[in-house]
Design a protein around this motif. Structure first.
Motif, PDB file in Angstrom:
ATOM      1  N   VAL A 392      93.960 -64.729 -12.753  1.00  0.00           N
ATOM      2  CA  VAL A 392      94.717 -64.056 -13.817  1.00  0.00           C
ATOM      3  C   VAL A 392      95.242 -65.092 -14.804  1.00  0.00           C
ATOM      4  N   LYS A 393      95.782 -66.185 -14.291  1.00  0.00           N
ATOM      5  CA  LYS A 393      96.386 -67.210 -15.142  1.00  0.00           C
ATOM      6  C   LYS A 393      95.351 -68.037 -15.902  1.00  0.00           C
ATOM      7  N   THR A 394      94.144 -68.155 -15.380  1.00  0.00           N
ATOM      8  CA  THR A 394      93.134 -68.998 -16.035  1.00  0.00           C
ATOM      9  C   THR A 394      92.222 -68.212 -16.978  1.00  0.00           C
ATOM     10  N   VAL A 395      91.786 -67.016 -16.572  1.00  0.00           N
ATOM     11  CA  VAL A 395      90.819 -66.278 -17.397  1.00  0.00           C
ATOM     12  C   VAL A 395      91.221 -64.818 -17.605  1.00  0.00           C
ATOM     13  N   GLY A 396      92.461 -64.476 -17.263  1.00  0.00           N
ATOM     14  CA  GLY A 396      92.892 -63.080 -17.352  1.00  0.00           C
ATOM     15  C   GLY A 396      92.966 -62.519 -18.755  1.00  0.00           C
ATOM     16  N   HIS A 397      92.873 -63.381 -19.764  1.00  0.00           N
ATOM     17  CA  HIS A 397      92.929 -62.929 -21.160  1.00  0.00           C
ATOM     18  C   HIS A 397      91.551 -62.598 -21.718  1.00  0.00           C
ATOM     19  N   PHE A 398      90.504 -62.551 -20.870  1.00  0.00           N
ATOM     20  CA  PHE A 398      89.123 -62.385 -21.336  1.00  0.00           C
ATOM     21  C   PHE A 398      88.915 -61.121 -22.164  1.00  0.00           C
ATOM     22  N   ALA A 399      89.578 -60.007 -21.780  1.00  0.00           N
ATOM     23  CA  ALA A 399      89.316 -58.715 -22.428  1.00  0.00           C
ATOM     24  C   ALA A 399      89.659 -58.741 -23.915  1.00  0.00           C
ATOM     25  N   GLN A 400      90.613 -59.583 -24.316  1.00  0.00           N
ATOM     26  CA  GLN A 400      91.000 -59.671 -25.728  1.00  0.00           C
ATOM     27  C   GLN A 400      89.876 -60.232 -26.599  1.00  0.00           C
ATOM     28  N   TYR A 401      88.901 -60.879 -25.962  1.00  0.00           N
ATOM     29  CA  TYR A 401      87.831 -61.542 -26.714  1.00  0.00           C
ATOM     30  C   TYR A 401      86.474 -60.883 -26.482  1.00  0.00           C
ATOM     31  N   VAL A 402      86.491 -59.683 -25.912  1.00  0.00           N
ATOM     32  CA  VAL A 402      85.276 -58.867 -25.815  1.00  0.00           C
ATOM     33  C   VAL A 402      85.374 -57.827 -26.917  1.00  0.00           C
ATOM     34  N   LYS A 403      84.672 -58.058 -28.028  1.00  0.00           N
ATOM     35  CA  LYS A 403      84.820 -57.258 -29.235  1.00  0.00           C
ATOM     36  C   LYS A 403      83.706 -56.224 -29.353  1.00  0.00           C
TER      37      LYS A 403
END
Length: 478
Positions: A392-403
């Motif tokens: 979560v802390k390393t790659v949990g922000h991935f969804a924000q960059y799936v456009k």
């Protein structure tokens, strides 16, 4: 999906051919009559509360009993002495394929070769293995090996259940029931397995109740329950943390998450299968995409020379044979046996320095909170939460960059923007390596196919919780 057939060794290719799909012939009605089975009167019925939910799967595809028998040359070899259900009316090609598959199963039930002699004592052990088909799909093999009842010297036999369902604990309980009936008569296995095959598989967190009759014991109620967290139902972390220290577990985790070549060595088959299952569970929500053989049969040891990533389990007495000509490139060898002088005795050398220092300390701190005598469920909670939190802390922000894209095109992952958003620098360096793995690539491909929509499930919930926590912390500062 990458699988055992990626390996270029000829023996291994032959095994993969053995394991190619014959799924279509296993989708017949669960109520098929087995005319060639011994008739046994049994008032077994399945009681299923109406409120329960089920998956529509069979509990298993088939059960076989494999025994070591003497062959014509005077040596010993594993042979199937019982199979349920038997398949009738198959085409020749289907029958040949099933024979190859069943032959392959005997190798996994007795992977330690043909060096056997009659025994008077043998400690029962339960282990599992994975059958990977040509299309990359996987089935689970569950095996209990024991010495049959009797007096004097005798040879061991193995019960093996093949299922699409990954749930080690549940099948261990089924083996207890099978073994109980085997002590009475081989014929007593059939009515129990028939009842089980007709029973609906409960969804995670639910139970199915099966009534079964045993002479002299009467009617018994057998409860089979699946754990709520389905991605952990095949896992017991106890053996992993019994064999390795927390820091050693993290080094194994690093080698696995970077998709290196890893060989686990142990004397007991159950140790190998339990540790490899536990290590792959640490990767959630990602999935190991390469060769995975929890117990390598002796005739397939050449697979250890493959240049591609693998997770392999090898019995201790075969260690010298595989190390003679071993290619140590990106190789980690982990000795799980009791009293091993050095647990990680072959390694790349960077395993302890790849994880971001702060996150590594947080992982060790979270793992240290487990109790010494934790139950399997308590241990699962502590360990899984620690590693899920790491992702979560390393790659949990991935969804924000799936456009999302225009029309019916899959969404697009903006890798560069995703990578540049990572702070601090130590985390970015780790993620840069992780971005190159097949497990991360497939995870993102699935996100793109969903048009950037959230996947849902445990990982998604943990991401939301973490983001809410960060927002509250930020609000307090202002």
């Amino acid at each position: 999906m990458s699988s055992e057939d990626m390996v270029g060794e000829s023996q291994f290719k032959r095994l993969t051919t053995m394991l190619s799909s014959f799924r279509e012939k296993l989708q017949r009605s669960a109520s098929t009559n087995e005319s060639d089975q011994a008739p046994v009167t049994d008032p077994s019925i399945v009681e299923v509360p109406a409120k329960e939910r089920y998956t529509g799967q069979f509990f298993f595809e088939y059960l076989v009993v494999v025994k070591i028998n003497k062959n014509k040359t005077g040596g010993y070899e594993p042979q199937i002495i019982y199979q349920f259900p038997k398949k009738d009316g198959m085409m020749r090609s289907q029958r040949e394929q099933e024979e190859k598959t069943l032959k392959a199963i005997t190798l996994f039930c007795f992977p330690d070769g043909i060096e056997w002699a009659p025994l008077t004592e043998y400690r029962s052990e339960t282990f599992s293995f994975i059958l990977t088909e040509m299309d990359g799909s996987r089935r689970n093999g569950y095996c209990r090996r024991l010495l049959p009842l009797g007096s004097g010297t005798r040879l061991p036999e193995a019960f093996c259940i093949v299922s699409r369902l990954a749930c080690f604990g549940l099948f261990s309980k089924i083996f207890d029931e099978v073994e109980k009936r085997r002590q009475i008569s081989m014929a007593m296995i059939y009515p129990f397995m028939q009842s089980l095959r007709e029973a609906p598989v409960p969804a995670p967190g639910h139970t199915v109740n099966i009534k079964s009759f045993i002479p002299e014991s009467g009617t018994e109620m057998i409860k089979l329950t699946r754990p709520l967290d389905s991605w952990l139902e095949h896992v017991d972390f106890h053996t992993l943390f019994h064999c390795l220290s927390d820091k050693e577990v993290l080094q194994v985790f690093v080698a696995t998450v970077l998709e290196r070549r890893i060989i686990f060595v142990a004397e007991e088959l159950s140790t190998l299968s339990q540790v490899i299952n536990a290590v792959t569970a640490l990767l959630y929500p990602f999935v190991w995409q390469h060769t995975l053989i929890s117990i390598v049969p002796q005739i397939l040891l050449t697979v250890t020379m493959a240049p591609t990533p693998f997770l392999l389990g090898v019995q201790k007495h075969m260690l010298n044979e595989i190390m003679e000509d071993a290619d140590t490139t990106n190789l980690l060898v982990v000795d799980l046996s009791e009293g091993a002088e050095k647990r990680l005795f072959v390694k790349v050398g960077d395993e302890s320095s790849i994880l971001p220092p702060k996150l590594q300390e947080e992982l060790l701190q979270e793992l240290s909170t487990r109790k010494e005598n934790s139950s399997p469920e308590e241990l699962k909670k502590v360990v899984s939460e620690a590693f899920v939190s790491f992702f979560v802390k390393t790659v949990g922000h991935f969804a924000q960059y799936v456009k999302p894209q225009d029309g019916n095109q899959p969404a697009s992952f903006h890798k560069r923007s995703f990578y540049k958003a990572i702070e601090p620098k130590a985390v970015r360096h780790f993620v840069k390596k992780f971005l190159l793995t097949q497990m991360f690539d497939l995870f993102i491909q699935e996100a793109e196919q969903r048009q950037g929509a959230a996947q849902g499930g445990h990982f998604c919930r943990k991401i939301v919780e973490y983001q809410e926590k960060k927002k509250k912390e930020k609000a307090k500062k202002h």
